[in-house]
Scaffold this motif. Structure first.
Motif, mmCIF file in Angstrom:
data_model
loop_
_atom_site.group_PDB
_atom_site.id
_atom_site.type_symbol
_atom_site.label_atom_id
_atom_site.label_comp_id
_atom_site.label_asym_id
_atom_site.label_seq_id
_atom_site.Cartn_x
_atom_site.Cartn_y
_atom_site.Cartn_z
ATOM 1 N N ARG A 1 -3.407 -12.918 21.040
ATOM 2 C CA ARG A 1 -4.323 -12.350 22.042
ATOM 3 C C ARG A 1 -5.773 -12.420 21.557
ATOM 4 N NH1 ARG A 1 -1.729 -10.240 26.263
ATOM 5 N NH2 ARG A 1 0.446 -9.559 26.026
ATOM 6 N N ARG A 2 -5.979 -12.193 20.268
ATOM 7 C CA ARG A 2 -7.336 -12.322 19.722
ATOM 8 C C ARG A 2 -7.818 -13.764 19.806
ATOM 9 N NH1 ARG A 2 -5.234 -8.698 15.811
ATOM 10 N NH2 ARG A 2 -4.864 -10.412 14.339
ATOM 11 N N ALA B 1 -8.780 -14.490 23.328
ATOM 12 C CA ALA B 1 -9.998 -13.796 23.748
ATOM 13 C C ALA B 1 -11.256 -14.513 23.278
ATOM 14 C CB ALA B 1 -9.987 -12.362 23.225
ATOM 15 N N VAL B 2 -11.227 -15.093 22.078
ATOM 16 C CA VAL B 2 -12.421 -15.754 21.541
ATOM 17 C C VAL B 2 -12.398 -17.262 21.758
ATOM 18 C CG1 VAL B 2 -12.779 -13.958 19.822
ATOM 19 C CG2 VAL B 2 -11.406 -15.958 19.223
ATOM 20 N N ILE C 1 -11.428 -14.891 30.933
ATOM 21 C CA ILE C 1 -10.272 -14.311 30.258
ATOM 22 C C ILE C 1 -9.650 -13.265 31.163
ATOM 23 C CG2 ILE C 1 -9.486 -13.110 28.195
ATOM 24 C CD1 ILE C 1 -10.634 -15.875 27.656
#
Length: 255
Positions: A178-179, A182-183, A254
């Motif tokens: 998920r990180r 996100a980026v 996102i």
């Protein structure tokens, strides 16, 4: 033969073209009525109406219930352009520059079913290189390229791919994915004995879909966590360049 001299008639033609493209850009952002388009463009109503009529006659715009929208001609041109864009030839110069900037091996890959396929490798300048050759297939969850190629999917899909690679899909791995999503970049720590460290980012086409991924990679003795963090903007910038060459013009939202 194209006249290279910027005479008065050419300047007028270029101005007309720019105005027409501006009208298309405005309608692409939001369908609107003629008077709204005139106000937004800063053109007189008569000039806007004349240019809109020309665009309607060529199929670049359509009018439905008084609302102007993009027409089928643009869809046809977009489809034709996508069919002529080759991922390898388009991305190869970007990959070469990425290796020059970082000194590391750089890779290009795309997805084929539940696997990633390595398409291209640039060796970089290090004495010890990651020697994965073009044509190598790996489970998606096994490499930075593969993880990147499934960034737009949900946790259920991620779990399927990690389990297919015999990697337990723990809550920590889900949070990590998920990180990454996100980026828009994947930082990968490979298992022993190779201990590969890699950073990868997605390549998107005009529709916003992920059509490939690029990465840089090295062994752990040359790339620690601090170096990985320093590499992230280089990889992301290269991916943005490759995506622009593939027709991607915006920022992927996102969910």
């Amino acid at each position: 033969m194209i006249d290279a001299e910027p005479g008065p008639s050419n300047k007028h033609g270029a101005q007309t073209l720019e105005r027409g493209l501006s009208l298309l850009d405005a309608v692409a952002r939001q369908p609107m009525r003629l008077h709204d388009l005139s106000e937004q463009s800063g053109l007189t109503r008569s000039t806007t109406a004349r240019m809109v009529q020309a665009l309607l006659s060529r199929g670049f715009l359509i009018s439905s219930s008084g609302m102007l929208r993009l027409g089928p001609k643009l869809m046809q041109l977009g489809s034709a352009a996508r069919g002529k864009i080759d991922l390898i030839s388009t991305t190869a110069p970007v990959l070469e520059r990425l290796s020059e900037e970082t000194g590391l091996c750089s890779f290009l890959g795309r997805r084929e079913g539940d696997e990633s396929l390595h398409l291209l490798r640039n060796p970089g300048q290090q004495r010890v290189i990651v020697s994965t050759p073009a044509g190598t297939r790996r489970r998606l969850a096994e490499t930075s390229l593969g993880k990147t190629l499934m960034l737009d999917e949900d946790a259920k899909s991620w779990q399927k791919h990690f389990e297919a690679a015999d990697i337990p899909f723990t809550s920590e791995i889900e949070a990590e994915m998920r990180r990454h999503a996100a980026v828009g970049v994947v930082v990968h720590h490979g298992p022993p004995p190779d201990m590969i460290r890699a950073v990868a980012a997605p390549i998107r086409d005009a529709s916003g879909a992920i059509v490939g991924a690029l990465s840089v990679a090295s062994v752990a003795q040359y790339v620690d966590d601090a170096r990985l963090e320093m590499l992230m903007p280089h990889v992301q910038n290269a991916a943005k360049q490759a995506s622009a060459a593939m027709g991607f013009a915006g920022q992927k939202e996102i969910a």
